[in-house]
Design a protein around this motif. Structure first.
Motif, PDB file in Angstrom:
ATOM      1  N   ARG A  52      94.879  57.204   0.567  1.00 55.18           N
ATOM      2  CA  ARG A  52      96.332  57.004   0.727  1.00 55.18           C
ATOM      3  C   ARG A  52      96.793  55.723   0.046  1.00 55.18           C
ATOM      4  NH1 ARG A  52      95.150  59.213   5.855  1.00 55.18           N
ATOM      5  NH2 ARG A  52      94.985  57.143   6.781  1.00 55.18           N
ATOM      6  N   VAL A  53      96.001  54.660   0.191  1.00 57.07           N
ATOM      7  CA  VAL A  53      96.359  53.373  -0.437  1.00 57.07           C
ATOM      8  C   VAL A  53      96.353  53.529  -1.945  1.00 57.07           C
ATOM      9  CG1 VAL A  53      95.575  51.006  -0.812  1.00 57.07           C
ATOM     10  CG2 VAL A  53      95.596  51.956   1.485  1.00 57.07           C
ATOM     11  N   GLU A  72      87.436  58.996   7.958  1.00 55.19           N
ATOM     12  CA  GLU A  72      88.728  58.342   8.183  1.00 55.19           C
ATOM     13  C   GLU A  72      88.953  57.209   7.194  1.00 55.19           C
ATOM     14  OE1 GLU A  72      86.555  59.126  10.581  1.00 55.19           O
ATOM     15  OE2 GLU A  72      87.685  60.690  11.592  1.00 55.19           O
ATOM     16  N   LYS A  73      87.909  56.442   6.932  1.00 54.75           N
ATOM     17  CA  LYS A  73      88.045  55.314   5.994  1.00 54.75           C
ATOM     18  C   LYS A  73      88.335  55.826   4.584  1.00 54.75           C
ATOM     19  CE  LYS A  73      85.236  52.116   8.664  1.00 54.75           C
ATOM     20  NZ  LYS A  73      85.570  52.801   9.884  1.00 54.75           N
ATOM     21  N   GLN A 128      89.850  58.650   3.816  1.00 54.85           N
ATOM     22  CA  GLN A 128      91.224  59.162   3.791  1.00 54.85           C
ATOM     23  C   GLN A 128      92.224  58.006   3.694  1.00 54.85           C
ATOM     24  OE1 GLN A 128      91.075  61.482   7.385  1.00 54.85           O
ATOM     25  NE2 GLN A 128      90.568  63.361   6.297  1.00 54.85           N
ATOM     26  N   ALA A 129      91.977  56.935   4.436  1.00 56.06           N
ATOM     27  CA  ALA A 129      92.870  55.777   4.391  1.00 56.06           C
ATOM     28  C   ALA A 129      92.852  55.143   3.008  1.00 56.06           C
ATOM     29  CB  ALA A 129      92.458  54.758   5.457  1.00 56.06           C
TER      30      ALA A 129
END
Length: 69
Positions: free
Chosen positions: A63-64, A56-57, A59-60
Motif C-alpha cells: 500500500r505504501v 500483513e506486513k 500488504q502494508a
C-alpha cells in the motif's frame, strides 16, 4: 504468515515448525529456554491465532509503495 497462505491448521503448522527446528539444526544449536521444540512452538501459538506475520506486513508495504508510486 506462510501458514495462512497455504491454509494450514494449527496442528499442521506446529508439526512443520517442530520438524524444521530439528532438520535445520536450529534446536541443536541451543539457546532456548524451553525444554523441547514442541514447548517452544506451543508458546508461539498466539502468533498463529492473532494472525501476525509477513502477510500483513507485505500488504502494508505494498500500500505504501502504491501510494508513492
Amino acid at each position: 504468515a506462510w501458514y495462512e497462505m497455504v491454509g494450514l491448521s494449527w496442528e499442521e503448522t506446529r508439526q512443520n515448525v517442530v520438524e524444521w527446528l530439528h532438520t535445520s539444526g536450529t534446536w541443536d544449536r541451543g539457546g532456548f529456554e524451553e525444554s523441547s521444540p514442541e514447548e517452544l512452538v506451543d508458546k508461539k501459538r498466539h502468533v498463529y491465532e492473532a494472525g501476525y506475520g509477513w502477510k500483513e506486513k507485505a500488504q502494508a508495504a505494498k500500500r505504501v509503495i502504491e501510494r508513492h508510486g
